[in-house]
Scaffold this motif. Structure first.
Motif, PDB file in Angstrom:
ATOM      1  N   GLY A 157     -14.932  41.808 -17.950  1.00  0.00           N
ATOM      2  CA  GLY A 157     -15.963  42.471 -18.727  1.00  0.00           C
ATOM      3  C   GLY A 157     -17.127  41.567 -19.088  1.00  0.00           C
ATOM      4  O   GLY A 157     -17.781  41.759 -20.121  1.00  0.00           O
ATOM      5  N   LEU A 158     -17.372  40.569 -18.232  1.00  0.00           N
ATOM      6  CA  LEU A 158     -18.433  39.596 -18.472  1.00  0.00           C
ATOM      7  C   LEU A 158     -19.169  39.312 -17.176  1.00  0.00           C
ATOM      8  O   LEU A 158     -18.635  39.546 -16.081  1.00  0.00           O
ATOM      9  N   PRO A 159     -20.395  38.791 -17.241  1.00  0.00           N
ATOM     10  CA  PRO A 159     -21.029  38.283 -16.025  1.00  0.00           C
ATOM     11  C   PRO A 159     -20.116  37.222 -15.406  1.00  0.00           C
ATOM     12  O   PRO A 159     -19.411  36.502 -16.119  1.00  0.00           O
ATOM     13  N   ARG A 160     -20.109  37.132 -14.089  1.00  0.00           N
ATOM     14  CA  ARG A 160     -19.132  36.288 -13.402  1.00  0.00           C
ATOM     15  C   ARG A 160     -19.164  34.828 -13.855  1.00  0.00           C
ATOM     16  O   ARG A 160     -18.126  34.186 -13.974  1.00  0.00           O
ATOM     17  N   GLY A 161     -20.356  34.289 -14.090  1.00  0.00           N
ATOM     18  CA  GLY A 161     -20.444  32.899 -14.527  1.00  0.00           C
ATOM     19  C   GLY A 161     -19.767  32.672 -15.867  1.00  0.00           C
ATOM     20  O   GLY A 161     -19.008  31.714 -16.043  1.00  0.00           O
ATOM     21  N   LEU A 162     -20.015  33.571 -16.820  1.00  0.00           N
ATOM     22  CA  LEU A 162     -19.389  33.455 -18.139  1.00  0.00           C
ATOM     23  C   LEU A 162     -17.886  33.683 -18.046  1.00  0.00           C
ATOM     24  O   LEU A 162     -17.108  33.036 -18.748  1.00  0.00           O
ATOM     25  N   ALA A 163     -17.484  34.623 -17.181  1.00  0.00           N
ATOM     26  CA  ALA A 163     -16.045  34.886 -16.995  1.00  0.00           C
ATOM     27  C   ALA A 163     -15.351  33.652 -16.431  1.00  0.00           C
ATOM     28  O   ALA A 163     -14.221  33.321 -16.821  1.00  0.00           O
ATOM     29  N   LEU A 164     -16.037  32.959 -15.518  1.00  0.00           N
ATOM     30  CA  LEU A 164     -15.466  31.759 -14.933  1.00  0.00           C
ATOM     31  C   LEU A 164     -15.311  30.660 -15.979  1.00  0.00           C
ATOM     32  O   LEU A 164     -14.263  30.001 -16.060  1.00  0.00           O
ATOM     33  N   VAL A 165     -16.324  30.462 -16.791  1.00  0.00           N
ATOM     34  CA  VAL A 165     -16.259  29.449 -17.843  1.00  0.00           C
ATOM     35  C   VAL A 165     -15.137  29.781 -18.828  1.00  0.00           C
ATOM     36  O   VAL A 165     -14.404  28.889 -19.277  1.00  0.00           O
ATOM     37  N   ARG A 166     -14.982  31.066 -19.164  1.00  0.00           N
ATOM     38  CA  ARG A 166     -13.917  31.457 -20.091  1.00  0.00           C
ATOM     39  C   ARG A 166     -12.544  31.179 -19.485  1.00  0.00           C
ATOM     40  O   ARG A 166     -11.629  30.715 -20.189  1.00  0.00           O
ATOM     41  N   ARG A 167     -12.401  31.438 -18.172  1.00  0.00           N
ATOM     42  CA  ARG A 167     -11.105  31.168 -17.513  1.00  0.00           C
ATOM     43  C   ARG A 167     -10.811  29.681 -17.536  1.00  0.00           C
ATOM     44  O   ARG A 167      -9.669  29.264 -17.760  1.00  0.00           O
ATOM     45  N   ILE A 168     -11.817  28.869 -17.299  1.00  0.00           N
ATOM     46  CA  ILE A 168     -11.627  27.419 -17.340  1.00  0.00           C
ATOM     47  C   ILE A 168     -11.263  26.981 -18.759  1.00  0.00           C
ATOM     48  O   ILE A 168     -10.388  26.125 -18.955  1.00  0.00           O
ATOM     49  N   ARG A 169     -11.906  27.597 -19.749  1.00  0.00           N
ATOM     50  CA  ARG A 169     -11.615  27.268 -21.148  1.00  0.00           C
ATOM     51  C   ARG A 169     -10.139  27.534 -21.460  1.00  0.00           C
ATOM     52  O   ARG A 169      -9.478  26.749 -22.153  1.00  0.00           O
ATOM     53  N   GLU A 170      -9.611  28.650 -20.961  1.00  0.00           N
ATOM     54  CA  GLU A 170      -8.200  28.987 -21.183  1.00  0.00           C
ATOM     55  C   GLU A 170      -7.286  27.917 -20.590  1.00  0.00           C
ATOM     56  O   GLU A 170      -6.279  27.527 -21.190  1.00  0.00           O
ATOM     57  N   ILE A 171      -7.642  27.447 -19.396  1.00  0.00           N
ATOM     58  CA  ILE A 171      -6.816  26.451 -18.712  1.00  0.00           C
ATOM     59  C   ILE A 171      -6.877  25.107 -19.436  1.00  0.00           C
ATOM     60  O   ILE A 171      -5.861  24.438 -19.629  1.00  0.00           O
ATOM     61  N   LEU A 172      -8.077  24.718 -19.863  1.00  0.00           N
ATOM     62  CA  LEU A 172      -8.214  23.445 -20.570  1.00  0.00           C
ATOM     63  C   LEU A 172      -7.462  23.463 -21.895  1.00  0.00           C
ATOM     64  O   LEU A 172      -7.014  22.413 -22.376  1.00  0.00           O
ATOM     65  N   ALA A 173      -7.331  24.643 -22.484  1.00  0.00           N
ATOM     66  CA  ALA A 173      -6.607  24.748 -23.751  1.00  0.00           C
ATOM     67  C   ALA A 173      -5.103  24.568 -23.546  1.00  0.00           C
ATOM     68  O   ALA A 173      -4.392  24.160 -24.467  1.00  0.00           O
ATOM     69  N   ARG A 174      -4.617  24.870 -22.340  1.00  0.00           N
ATOM     70  CA  ARG A 174      -3.175  24.803 -22.067  1.00  0.00           C
ATOM     71  C   ARG A 174      -2.758  23.564 -21.298  1.00  0.00           C
ATOM     72  O   ARG A 174      -1.588  23.180 -21.306  1.00  0.00           O
ATOM     73  N   HIS A 175      -3.697  22.946 -20.600  1.00  0.00           N
ATOM     74  CA  HIS A 175      -3.358  21.802 -19.761  1.00  0.00           C
ATOM     75  C   HIS A 175      -4.257  20.612 -20.085  1.00  0.00           C
ATOM     76  O   HIS A 175      -5.410  20.788 -20.487  1.00  0.00           O
ATOM     77  N   ASP A 176      -3.725  19.432 -19.891  1.00  0.00           N
ATOM     78  CA  ASP A 176      -4.494  18.207 -20.100  1.00  0.00           C
ATOM     79  C   ASP A 176      -5.212  17.876 -18.786  1.00  0.00           C
ATOM     80  O   ASP A 176      -4.642  17.240 -17.900  1.00  0.00           O
ATOM     81  N   ILE A 177      -6.448  18.334 -18.648  1.00  0.00           N
ATOM     82  CA  ILE A 177      -7.216  18.169 -17.414  1.00  0.00           C
ATOM     83  C   ILE A 177      -8.089  16.925 -17.510  1.00  0.00           C
ATOM     84  O   ILE A 177      -8.886  16.776 -18.441  1.00  0.00           O
ATOM     85  N   TYR A 178      -7.948  16.035 -16.537  1.00  0.00           N
ATOM     86  CA  TYR A 178      -8.733  14.799 -16.517  1.00  0.00           C
ATOM     87  C   TYR A 178     -10.102  15.009 -15.885  1.00  0.00           C
ATOM     88  O   TYR A 178     -11.105  14.437 -16.320  1.00  0.00           O
ATOM     89  N   GLY A 179     -10.157  15.832 -14.835  1.00  0.00           N
ATOM     90  CA  GLY A 179     -11.417  16.054 -14.136  1.00  0.00           C
ATOM     91  C   GLY A 179     -11.390  17.368 -13.382  1.00  0.00           C
ATOM     92  O   GLY A 179     -10.323  17.946 -13.141  1.00  0.00           O
TER      93      GLY A 179
END
Length: 227
Positions: A83-105
């Motif tokens: 329900g978002l423009p694709r760019g914002l949806a992508l950033v939100r998906r990445i935000r979810e992953i960063l909240a659950r995983h310790d991502i270095y890069g």
């Protein structure tokens, strides 16, 4: 807690964009990094066979067979589902992953960097981000594309039309290679010694005004080798 650093690879839901990244990902694993892919769920078996973990962009019950034939269909459904423009949806998906995983890069496909580079750069902040370009720059657009995120074209600079080459400290051209263990993808030279180059043109290549010029560059380069 594990000291292994995790690199998140973000690729479009298309084999042509996914496969060229595997060699780079394997090199990172060889250097003791952990690689996790964020891409289409139907690539899980392929990536698992190469030893990689996968996080799906969409839930399994949202993906369907038709999406395997068109990356745009998948990308459209991704925006609609969120329900978002694709760019914002992508950033939100990445935000979810960063909240659950310790991502270095994060390693992203250059198409994402072109369209959403500023948003990704702003959101990721101090998390290192690098773009892999498996296709050369859009040759109908001679302006330098976004260099907010540094990128590497998986193509020698000699293969690009001279006046379309990008000279910028954030832009690199790299010699690609097939990762070890995939001899079925390698071609042996007829002469047994000289290099052979596999050149792939996407289905939209003929729509660009410089398609013939790019083919000509590669042809002339090939003629410079005696074998």
């Amino acid at each position: 807690m594990s000291n292994v650093k995790t690199i998140l690879f973000l690729t479009p839901p298309e084999l042509g964009h996914l496969l060229p990244t595997i060699g780079v990902a394997k090199d990172l694993v060889a250097q003791s990094f952990r690689v996790v892919y964020l891409t289409a769920g139907f690539f899980v078996p392929l990536l698992a066979a190469q030893g990689f973990e996968t996080i799906a962009l969409l839930p399994a019950d949202v993906e369907d067979v038709s999406m395997r034939r068109s990356g745009w269909s998948y990308w459209y459904a991704f925006g609609e589902f969120n329900g978002l423009p694709r760019g914002l949806a992508l950033v939100r998906r990445i935000r979810e992953i960063l909240a659950r995983h310790d991502i270095y890069g994060v390693v992203v496909d250059a198409l994402f960097a072109d369209h959403y580079g500023q948003d990704l750069h702003s959101y990721l902040g101090t998390i290192p981000c690098f773009a892999l370009a498996i296709t050369l720059n859009n040759w109908d657009n001679r302006n330098l594309q976004s260099t907010v995120i540094p990128r590497a074209y998986l193509c020698p600079a000699a293969f690009e039309i001279a006046d379309l080459r990008q000279f910028h400290p954030q832009v690199h051209y790299a010699e690609p290679s097939i990762f070890e263990g995939s001899t079925d993808l390698c071609m042996s030279s007829r002469a047994g010694t000289g290099p052979e180059v596999l050149v792939a043109f996407g289905t939209q290549s003929v729509m660009h005004s410089h398609a013939a010029s790019r083919i000509s560059v590669l042809t002339e380069l090939a003629r410079s080798f005696s074998d």
